[in-house]
Design a protein around this motif. Structure first.
Motif, mmCIF file in Angstrom:
data_model
loop_
_atom_site.group_PDB
_atom_site.id
_atom_site.type_symbol
_atom_site.label_atom_id
_atom_site.label_comp_id
_atom_site.label_asym_id
_atom_site.label_seq_id
_atom_site.Cartn_x
_atom_site.Cartn_y
_atom_site.Cartn_z
ATOM 1 N N GLY A 97 0.808 -1.211 0.000
ATOM 2 C CA GLY A 97 0.000 0.000 0.000
ATOM 3 C C GLY A 97 0.839 1.258 0.000
ATOM 4 O O GLY A 97 0.576 2.209 -0.747
ATOM 5 N N TYR A 98 1.888 1.292 0.824
ATOM 6 C CA TYR A 98 2.761 2.465 0.882
ATOM 7 C C TYR A 98 3.505 2.667 -0.436
ATOM 8 O O TYR A 98 3.680 3.798 -0.900
ATOM 9 N N ALA A 99 3.944 1.562 -1.047
ATOM 10 C CA ALA A 99 4.658 1.660 -2.325
ATOM 11 C C ALA A 99 3.767 2.269 -3.406
ATOM 12 O O ALA A 99 4.214 3.086 -4.220
ATOM 13 N N LEU A 100 2.481 1.879 -3.406
ATOM 14 C CA LEU A 100 1.549 2.471 -4.366
ATOM 15 C C LEU A 100 1.404 3.970 -4.127
ATOM 16 O O LEU A 100 1.369 4.770 -5.078
ATOM 17 N N ALA A 101 1.331 4.366 -2.855
ATOM 18 C CA ALA A 101 1.215 5.793 -2.538
ATOM 19 C C ALA A 101 2.430 6.565 -3.043
ATOM 20 O O ALA A 101 2.295 7.675 -3.576
ATOM 21 N N PHE A 102 3.627 6.007 -2.899
ATOM 22 C CA PHE A 102 4.829 6.675 -3.404
ATOM 23 C C PHE A 102 4.802 6.774 -4.934
ATOM 24 O O PHE A 102 5.221 7.790 -5.506
ATOM 25 N N THR A 103 4.323 5.729 -5.592
ATOM 26 C CA THR A 103 4.223 5.771 -7.052
ATOM 27 C C THR A 103 3.272 6.871 -7.497
ATOM 28 O O THR A 103 3.559 7.630 -8.445
ATOM 29 N N LEU A 104 2.138 6.985 -6.822
ATOM 30 C CA LEU A 104 1.175 8.032 -7.160
ATOM 31 C C LEU A 104 1.732 9.422 -6.842
ATOM 32 O O LEU A 104 1.453 10.389 -7.558
ATOM 33 N N SER A 105 2.538 9.527 -5.777
ATOM 34 C CA SER A 105 3.178 10.812 -5.465
ATOM 35 C C SER A 105 4.119 11.226 -6.598
ATOM 36 O O SER A 105 4.162 12.403 -6.991
ATOM 37 N N ALA A 106 4.880 10.274 -7.109
ATOM 38 C CA ALA A 106 5.761 10.574 -8.238
ATOM 39 C C ALA A 106 4.954 11.034 -9.448
ATOM 40 O O ALA A 106 5.354 11.963 -10.169
ATOM 41 N N THR A 107 3.789 10.413 -9.655
ATOM 42 C CA THR A 107 2.931 10.806 -10.776
ATOM 43 C C THR A 107 2.425 12.234 -10.617
ATOM 44 O O THR A 107 2.364 13.003 -11.589
ATOM 45 N N LEU A 108 2.060 12.601 -9.390
ATOM 46 C CA LEU A 108 1.620 13.973 -9.135
ATOM 47 C C LEU A 108 2.737 14.977 -9.426
ATOM 48 O O LEU A 108 2.487 16.067 -9.956
ATOM 49 N N LEU A 109 3.983 14.614 -9.080
ATOM 50 C CA LEU A 109 5.103 15.515 -9.372
ATOM 51 C C LEU A 109 5.303 15.678 -10.868
ATOM 52 O O LEU A 109 5.610 16.779 -11.361
ATOM 53 N N LEU A 110 5.137 14.592 -11.610
ATOM 54 C CA LEU A 110 5.251 14.697 -13.068
ATOM 55 C C LEU A 110 4.147 15.583 -13.636
ATOM 56 O O LEU A 110 4.376 16.350 -14.586
#
Length: 493
Positions: free
Chosen positions: A428-441
């Motif tokens: 779950g945390y790994a998915l949140a980090f992936t989505l955070s990276a997407t928001l930065l992009l």
């Protein structure tokens, strides 16, 4: 003359406000045990602050423009200190939640007034570069050190000191701000825009309220959809009222016609969403998966703090040669890379292997963004609207943080499932980090497509705004003329 500069006061204010956003988080379990909070009720220790802070920022910025930044700053500091004291003395859940709401009201007055005072006090060029560098470093250090301070205080002094700690800081800031030269606000030409203030505050507060309540009502539930629909209707009515009023409006939409202001606020909202969520889930990973205590977990955020400071210093050095748009793109990409690295965490990981490296990369990129986004968001804004522009920037970050925590928290909880094991939590945390990276992009895309490539308000240091050749050297942040008049969602377990 130096003693009358607002820089020291603003630095303490920004550190205090940023620290207060995170200092309570680590102590929440002890707060629940000490005051008898229910699991759902405990989240309102965070939500009460977010609701009032996010909902009242525009009003706080407008008040600073209308009644004087120093006056509003002093009043906000006094209220903030009293609220912190009341929170530390609270004897029931209701008293603590009320104190946190009062803290948010004080912060909503303090944050835009302090930033507007800073932009008005420093001329273009090297002085402004240094001032924004100090502001951005204190902003980042407060947020990052809040986890460390909160962990140490909770473990060794008790959770009440996570409230008391801001009282002496507010007293110091008040003393420093008292010595600052008072600004002279323009004489009010009309009655205050009461209707606009009510609509904006109600709409923004209800928007945050609808988001943070998704811990009880899902995103597609009738309660959530109705709440968000009413919030959107109120904000639409606010826009209509502001466009129609001939009095002194809460916000002039010429501000958002400025591509620098609009783009910077869109960028800031996305970065705020990503950073708040990633910061929160990094703390959970350390404590719930790696089984690290609150004090040590807080200490492990020190590299993040140092990385932000290093990035802020680099932004100042590069600011004399590189446009702010370029710094925002580079900083966004670097932060996204750090979050993508974070998404590779494992259930049997370690701090050195899974946290240290991505913390340094992400924090350096974040530090690179801080000063440029502030200067870009206030570029070309006339002095009588500096507080409004500052309130808008603070509001976009706070609303973004609330939305980001709620959305990414829901996604992480869905991935984790009903049975919280080290493996499922990590997923779950790994998915949140992936989505955070997407928001930065997505923020980088906003910087590329919305922000002007060669802003008209460029000076010897483009990273911080400056002299507009068309205005005879006027400062575009404070003197340039315009052409027209948390949610705190914890995965299951």
């Amino acid at each position: 003359m130096f003693r009358k500069s607002p820089l020291a006061a603003v630095a303490v204010v920004q550190f205090m406000v940023s620290l207060d956003l995170s200092v309570v988080n680590v102590g929440l379990p002890r707060i629940a045990a000490g005051l008898g909070f229910s699991p759902l009720g405990l989240t309102w220790v965070i939500h009460a602050y977010a609701l009032t802070f996010g909902g009242l920022l525009l009003l706080g910025g407008k008040a600073a423009d209308r009644y004087g930044r120093k006056r509003v700053l002093l009043a906000g500091l006094a209220g903030f200190a009293l609220a912190c004291l009341a929170g530390g003395l609270a004897q029931s859940p209701g008293q603590l939640v009320a104190a946190r709401a009062a803290q948010g009201i004080g912060a909503a007055a303090v944050a835009p007034a302090a930033l507007a005072l800073l932009t008005a006090a420093f001329p273009a060029g090297r002085p402004r570069v240094r001032a924004f560098g100090v502001w951005s470093a204190m902003n980042a250090a407060g947020g990052a050190l809040g986890v460390l301070v909160g962990g140490v205080l909770t473990e060794y002094a008790g959770w009440r000191w996570t409230m008391f700690v801001s009282v002496p800081m507010a007293a110091v800031a008040y003393t420093l701000a008292w010595r600052v030269d008072a600004d002279r606000p323009p004489a009010p030409s009309a009655r205050p825009d009461v209707l606009g203030g009510i609509l904006a505050t109600a709409g923004m507060t209800l928007l945050v309220f609808g988001v943070v309540r998704t811990d009880r009502h899902g995103w597609t539930s009738a309660a959530t959809l109705i709440t968000l629909a009413v919030a959107v209707a109120l904000l639409a009515a606010f826009v209509a009222v502001e466009r129609a009023t001939t009095r002194d409006p809460l916000i002039r939409f010429e501000l958002l016609a400025n591509r620098s202001v609009a783009g910077a606020n869109g960028y800031n909202l996305l970065v705020g969403a990503a950073m708040a969520a990633a910061f929160y889930f990094a703390s959970l990973y350390l404590q719930r998966v790696l089984d690290i205590g609150p004090a040590l977990a807080g200490a492990m955020f020190l590299p993040f703090s140092l990385g932000v400071v290093a990035g802020s210093v680099l932004a100042v050095k590069l600011g004399y040669r590189v446009a702010p748009r370029t710094l925002l793109i580079a900083g966004g990409l670097l932060t996204a890379a750090g979050f993508a690295w974070f998404s590779r965490i494992s259930p049997d990981g370690t701090f050195a292997a899974d946290v240290l490296g991505p913390s340094i990369v992400a924090s350096a990129g974040f530090g690179l963004c801080l000063a440029p986004v502030v200067s870009t968001a206030t570029a070309g804004v006339p002095p009588e609207q500096a507080g409004t522009a500052s309130g808008l920037l603070n509001s976009s970050r706070q609303i973004g943080a609330s939305l980001g925590l709620a959305a990414l928290g829901t996604a992480a909880q869905h991935r984790t499932g009903d049975i919280a094991t080290a493996t499922s939590l990590t997923d779950g945390y790994a998915l949140a980090f992936t989505l955070s990276a997407t928001l930065l992009l997505a923020a980088v895309v906003v910087a590329i497509t919305v922000l002007p490539r060669n802003p008209a308000t460029a000076d010897a240091n483009p990273a911080t705004g400056g002299a507009n050749p068309g205005t005879g050297g006027a400062n575009p942040v404070t003197g340039g003329a315009m052409r027209s008049s948390a949610r705190r969602t914890e995965p299951a377990g």
